[in-house]
Write a protein that holds these residues in place. Structure first.
Motif, PDB file in Angstrom:
ATOM      1  N   SER A 238      -2.451  -9.671   4.379  1.00  0.00           N
ATOM      2  CA  SER A 238      -1.224  -8.808   4.850  1.00  0.00           C
ATOM      3  C   SER A 238      -1.867  -7.111   4.318  1.00  0.00           C
ATOM      4  CB  SER A 238       0.239  -8.706   4.472  1.00  0.00           C
ATOM      5  OG  SER A 238      -0.091  -9.275   2.904  1.00  0.00           O
TER       6      SER A 238
ATOM      7  N   SER B 218       0.517  -7.572   9.630  1.00  0.00           N
ATOM      8  CA  SER B 218      -0.166  -8.522   9.619  1.00  0.00           C
ATOM      9  C   SER B 218       0.268  -8.763  10.639  1.00  0.00           C
ATOM     10  CB  SER B 218       0.966  -9.110   8.051  1.00  0.00           C
ATOM     11  OG  SER B 218       2.220  -9.476   8.314  1.00  0.00           O
TER      12      SER B 218
ATOM     13  N   THR C 223      -6.563  -8.079   8.462  1.00  0.00           N
ATOM     14  CA  THR C 223      -5.319  -8.306   9.031  1.00  0.00           C
ATOM     15  C   THR C 223      -4.946  -9.294  10.092  1.00  0.00           C
ATOM     16  OG1 THR C 223      -4.792  -6.005  10.181  1.00  0.00           O
ATOM     17  CG2 THR C 223      -4.292  -6.473   7.635  1.00  0.00           C
TER      18      THR C 223
ATOM     19  N   ASN D 206      -0.768 -15.190  10.339  1.00  0.00           N
ATOM     20  CA  ASN D 206      -0.221 -14.416  10.005  1.00  0.00           C
ATOM     21  C   ASN D 206       1.483 -14.127  10.176  1.00  0.00           C
ATOM     22  OD1 ASN D 206      -0.746 -12.790   8.222  1.00  0.00           O
ATOM     23  ND2 ASN D 206      -2.278 -11.759   8.632  1.00  0.00           N
TER      24      ASN D 206
END
Length: 211
Positions: free
Chosen positions: A101, A107, A78, A129
């Motif tokens: 995520s 994330s 992540t 992210n």
């Protein structure tokens, strides 16, 4: 280097003591180089690649220093890591595909709640992210936590289509900005060949003229 597979566990380096007063406890000159990290993706278990802390917030220790992260290939995480604190770090020539995520671990790209004064991030392929490089010190800007960061020649994949990538990362962000890791121009992702192909816009775009 090493090959890490299967269980999605973070790699953790901290100097927190369970014994109270331990002034000899420290983490110094930590180098993480030339590893392939490819854990199994799990929606609630997948998490950060690294957790590094070079100071004990609860007990007396010897403040740590100096992290080098170089030439690693990392998938199914992540984030690159949680750094609380890491006063000096050099992060170069890594491909970290932190496009996963998690409802548990969030994330982002890198997160901290400390001031980390001496950082260099250059020549990497990373994923923004949802939250990117995240600082928990008011006013919550990158400069609040990394006041002297040198950030250059990085590919940051904008997988959540945030519109503020250039204002956030400045001239250290290579263009064109991609929105999916499949657009970077890897040779053969299905075979875990993440060398840049000759058709990639980012081939030989590192500060030293390599990938």
């Amino acid at each position: 280097g090493n090959y890490f597979i299967n269980y999605p566990s973070a790699m953790v380096f901290t100097q927190h003591s369970n014994e109270g007063y331990t002034p000899w406890t420290t983490v110094q000159n930590l180098t993480i180089r030339s590893n392939f990290v490819n854990p199994i993706y799990n929606v609630t278990g997948t998490r950060q690649w690294l957790i590094v802390s070079m100071d004990d917030p609860y007990n007396t220790d010897t403040k740590g220093c100096c992290l080098t992260i170089d030439n690693n290939l990392v998938k199914n995480v992540t984030s690159l890591g949680q750094m609380d604190p890491v006063p000096t770090a050099t992060i170069t020539h890594n491909t970290v595909l932190n496009d996963r995520s998690s409802p548990v671990y969030g994330s982002y790209l890198i997160t901290t709640s400390a001031v980390n004064p001496n950082w260099t991030i250059k020549d990497n392929i990373l994923v923004n992210n949802n939250y990117g490089i995240q600082c928990y010190i008011s006013p919550f800007t990158v400069g609040s936590c990394w006041p002297s960061m040198a950030f250059s020649n990085n590919v940051i994949v904008n997988n959540f289509n945030h519109g503020d990538m250039v204002s956030r990362y400045g001239s250290g962000l290579l263009s064109p900005v991609r929105t999916d890791i499949s657009q970077v121009g890897f040779t053969n992702m299905g075979a875990n060949d993440y060398r840049l192909s000759s058709a990639s816009s980012f081939r030989n775009m590192a500060s030293d003229g390599t990938d």
